[in-house]
Design an enzyme around this catalytic site. Structure first.
Site, PDB file in Angstrom:
ATOM      1  N   THR A  24       0.838  -1.205   0.000  1.00  0.00           N
ATOM      2  CA  THR A  24       0.000   0.000   0.000  1.00  0.00           C
ATOM      3  C   THR A  24       0.872   1.254   0.000  1.00  0.00           C
ATOM      4  OG1 THR A  24      -1.758  -1.197   1.128  1.00  0.00           O
ATOM      5  CG2 THR A  24      -1.852   1.198   1.227  1.00  0.00           C
ATOM      6  N   GLU A  91      -5.686  -3.612  -2.295  1.00  0.00           N
ATOM      7  CA  GLU A  91      -6.224  -4.887  -1.791  1.00  0.00           C
ATOM      8  C   GLU A  91      -7.053  -5.586  -2.864  1.00  0.00           C
ATOM      9  OE1 GLU A  91      -4.991  -5.872   0.883  1.00  0.00           O
ATOM     10  OE2 GLU A  91      -4.595  -4.150   2.177  1.00  0.00           O
ATOM     11  N   CYS A 147      10.955 -11.507   7.875  1.00  0.00           N
ATOM     12  CA  CYS A 147      10.411 -12.547   8.752  1.00  0.00           C
ATOM     13  C   CYS A 147      10.489 -12.088  10.209  1.00  0.00           C
ATOM     14  CB  CYS A 147      11.177 -13.841   8.567  1.00  0.00           C
ATOM     15  SG  CYS A 147      10.606 -15.145   9.667  1.00  0.00           S
TER      16      CYS A 147
END
Ligand SMILES: [Zn+2]
Length: 187
Positions: A24, A91, A147
């Site tokens: 985004t 999205e 991660c």
């Protein structure tokens, strides 16, 4: 990516990746540059995306842009003005398969279409509409996150809550980015 603003040819840009990969943020960055270039921009998101504010795109780092929430991809076609040059859709995985056709129609009509969305669900299964958009789009950017277990590059969205639903809207409380080694799809 910065493009020649005077081009009349349309195209599709896809920004994909896992949760927390900055999709985004990247979409907002490109749209704000188009604004600076004085192009007419319209921005759409799904009415399902109510994480922060309905009528804005808001990235996890809190940059914002006004957006028009829609219930279906077809609503986007109806809502795009004739003189709009750039269409942003956030999205995109929230929309059904018709999002591919909608993006193609907009690009075929000479518009620059920038689509952001998750490429894989919480089980690591590709979202078909995103895979198709990546196939038909001219430009594909795959962002990686970090991660949260080991610090390696991550492209999976680990769901932290129990739910069999494919779409569960949430952010840091419900998901974290994981690498291939740390991702546990059955959790
Ligand atoms: Zn890891």
């Amino acid at each position: 990516m910065i493009f020649n603003v005077s081009s009349a040819s349309g195209w599709i840009e896809v920004v994909c990746g896992s949760m927390f990969s900055g999709k985004t943020q990247e979409l907002i960055r490109r749209l704000k540059l188009a604004n600076i270039a004085k192009q007419k921009v319209q921005v759409f998101n799904s009415h399902l995306d109510v994480r922060y504010a309905k009528e804005h795109l808001v990235s996890h780092d809190k940059s914002t842009l006004a957006a028009h929430p829609v219930k279906s991809a077809k609503e986007i076609l109806k809502a795009v003005d004739k003189d709009t040059q750039v269409v942003g859709i956030d999205e995109a995985h929230f929309f059904g398969p018709e999002i591919v056709d909608v993006a193609q129609k907009l690009a075929n009509s000479g518009r620059r279409v920038i689509v952001a969305g998750l490429d894989q669900d919480y089980r690591g299964e590709p979202f078909d509409n995103m895979a198709k958009l990546m196939a038909v789009g001219e430009f594909v950017t795959k962002n990686l996150a970090i991660c949260m277990v080991c610090g390696n590059p991550a492209h999976f969205s680990q769901r932290l809550t129990d739910s069999g639903k494919r779409i569960v809207v949430g952010a840091g409380d419900k998901y974290e980015a994981r690498c291939r080694k740390c991702f546990q799809p059955e959790k």
